[in-house]
Design a protein around this motif. Structure first.
Motif, short mmCIF file in Angstrom:
data_model
loop_
_atom_site.label_atom_id
_atom_site.label_comp_id
_atom_site.label_asym_id
_atom_site.label_seq_id
_atom_site.Cartn_x
_atom_site.Cartn_y
_atom_site.Cartn_z
N UNK A 85 37.99 13.71 4.39
CA UNK A 85 37.03 14.45 3.98
C UNK A 85 37.08 16.03 3.79
N UNK A 86 38.02 16.50 4.51
CA UNK A 86 38.31 18.02 4.29
C UNK A 86 39.14 18.20 2.87
N UNK A 87 39.99 17.29 2.61
CA UNK A 87 40.69 17.30 1.38
C UNK A 87 39.82 17.20 0.22
N UNK A 88 38.78 16.19 0.32
CA UNK A 88 37.77 16.09 -0.73
C UNK A 88 37.09 17.44 -0.91
N UNK A 89 36.70 17.88 0.23
CA UNK A 89 35.80 19.17 0.16
C UNK A 89 36.54 20.22 -0.47
N UNK A 90 37.69 20.48 -0.16
CA UNK A 90 38.42 21.51 -1.06
C UNK A 90 38.79 21.33 -2.08
N UNK A 91 39.08 20.14 -2.60
CA UNK A 91 39.52 19.91 -3.89
C UNK A 91 37.99 20.05 -4.80
N UNK A 92 36.83 19.59 -4.28
CA UNK A 92 35.55 19.68 -5.09
C UNK A 92 35.06 20.90 -5.13
N UNK A 93 35.42 22.12 -4.28
CA UNK A 93 35.25 23.39 -4.22
C UNK A 93 36.09 24.09 -5.23
N UNK A 108 40.72 3.63 16.56
CA UNK A 108 39.59 4.23 16.18
C UNK A 108 39.62 5.72 16.13
N UNK A 109 40.61 6.22 17.21
CA UNK A 109 40.58 7.68 17.08
C UNK A 109 41.48 8.25 16.02
N UNK A 110 42.48 7.67 15.87
CA UNK A 110 43.50 7.90 14.63
C UNK A 110 42.63 7.67 13.18
N UNK A 111 41.84 6.43 13.23
CA UNK A 111 41.40 6.28 12.00
C UNK A 111 40.06 7.32 11.80
N UNK A 112 39.63 7.79 12.86
CA UNK A 112 38.45 8.71 12.70
C UNK A 112 38.99 10.18 12.30
N UNK A 113 40.42 10.50 12.71
CA UNK A 113 41.02 11.72 12.40
C UNK A 113 41.45 11.61 10.98
N UNK A 114 41.99 10.53 10.45
CA UNK A 114 42.51 10.08 9.10
C UNK A 114 40.90 10.45 7.81
N UNK A 115 40.00 9.92 8.70
CA UNK A 115 38.58 9.95 7.64
C UNK A 115 38.29 11.30 7.47
N UNK A 116 38.53 12.14 8.92
CA UNK A 116 38.15 13.68 8.50
C UNK A 116 38.89 14.48 7.65
N UNK A 117 40.35 13.97 7.78
CA UNK A 117 41.34 14.58 6.89
C UNK A 117 40.95 14.46 5.40
#
Length: 381
Positions: A350-358, A339-348
């Motif tokens: 999210x951040x990548x999608x946010x940068x791309x969208x910006x 669950x911890x690794x999956x959580x970090x992967x999901x955050x990454x």
């Protein structure tokens, strides 16, 4: 006619001494000898005739103790005797051969109950409600030949506790056993092993679904009543045990026979054996198309296994569902452990999608403004 009391016989003896030649006295003495009258009086609420004592429907809560010593047949039926113990027969009754205790709502039979009845041959305990029956109820040297336990086991959960005494090993002379009209479902293991002289066994209307392996191996049975039970077919081992006793006569009418391909071996055995005496009365209960058709008239082409195929498919679906459920549980377990690794992967992500969208949003704003668009083109150049 009540048995003569001690005072009566004493008076007869005294009168005989005074008048030896009196024909009346001789006649009375002859009747006394022929009737084998005891010196003990007849119990209260009982009727005595010759060597038979009847204490029937008198609301007794215990067996009368003051029984004549020469009693041969005793009826204590239709009373309220819930338990019999070693105190039920405190005096030894050497001549008692027949004992009837039916209809007393009896629940418990304790140890050594019948120790003072050494010549007991016939015992009727029918129409009671037994919960326990001591394995030491009968003495080692007993002569019991007929035992009636019909309508005495009304809850199959008590059947083992009630019937285990049959395997105690001391009923070596028992020839007839009536277990009809009980709620047994099946017989306890090895219950008949020690009944080496049993020739008649009735299990009629006792909810029997099958006979366990070895149940009928030892007794030299000649008559077996299995009518009105719940047999749908006969297992191969049961038919083998029947065939090993060529003198055995079996009654099987009234069972709900299921006439599909699984009964084919049973049907073949019945058609070729002479042991089933009521084979002409056996009819199919299911499937619906063969209901009430005589078993011996059913042809192999009529016996289908569609119902069994449906059962197989249903079992397959259940098995598939269990496998899928197991896979799902394993998958969830893996997710939980990571669950911890999956959580970090999901955050990454999210951040990548946010940068791309910006970045996409910034370019969209530049392209929408003509002044900025020219700057963008010049800067690219």
């Amino acid at each position: 006619m009540r048995l003569l009391s001690t005072s009566c016989l004493c008076k007869l003896v005294e009168m005989r001494g005074r008048t030896q030649k009196s024909g009346v006295i001789h006649l009375l003495l002859l009747l006394a000898v022929v009737g084998q009258m005891s010196c003990q009086s007849c119990p209260v609420k009982c009727m005595c005739s010759m060597q038979t004592v009847k204490c029937q429907n008198q609301e007794l809560d215990a067996i009368p103790h003051s029984l004549p010593n020469n009693t041969k047949v005793l009826f204590v039926t239709g009373n309220n005797i819930s338990q019999i113990s070693v105190n039920s027969f405190p005096t030894r009754l050497e001549q008692l051969t027949d004992l009837y205790l039916s209809g007393n709502e009896m629940e418990f039979v304790d140890a050594k109950v019948f120790d003072n009845l050494p010549n007991l041959v016939r015992l009727d305990l029918s129409n009671n409600n037994f919960q326990t029956f001591s394995e030491e109820a009968f003495p080692d040297e007993n002569k019991l030949q007929f035992l009636n336990l019909s309508r005495s086991v009304h809850n199959f959960s008590y059947s083992d506790e009630v019937l285990n005494f049959l395997g105690s090993g001391n009923l070596l002379q028992l020839k007839t056993l009536d277990l009809s009209n009980n709620d047994l479902v099946t017989l306890p293991d090895n219950i008949l092993t020690s009944l080496s002289n049993l020739v008649n066994l009735s299990l009629q209307n006792s909810s029997i679904v099958s006979l366990r392996n070895g149940t009928l191996k030892v007794p030299p049975l000649q008559d077996l009543d299995l009518r009105d039970n719940t047999f749908r077919n006969l297992p191969a081992i049961t038919m083998v045990e029947f065939s090993l006793k060529p003198e055995l006569h079996i009654r099987l009418a009234g069972n709900p026979w299921h006439c599909d391909c699984l009964i084919e071996d049973t049907l073949l055995w019945m058609k070729n054996s002479t042991q089933v005496v009521d084979v002409q009365n056996l009819t199919c209960e299911s499937p619906k198309g063969l209901r009430r058709q005589p078993l011996v008239q059913v042809e192999p082409s009529q016996m289908k296994c569609m119902g069994d195929m449906e059962g197989v498919l249903e079992t397959s679906y259940v098995f598939l569902g269990l496998v899928l459920a197991l896979i799902g549980v394993i998958f969830l377990l893996v997710l939980y452990l990571n669950r911890k690794g999956i959580k970090r992967w999901m955050y990454n992500i999210r951040d990548a999608c946010r940068d791309h969208m910006e970045g996409y949003h910034y370019r969209y704003e530049i392209n929408s403004d003509p002044r900025l668009a020219n700057l963008s083109i010049n800067s690219d150049v």
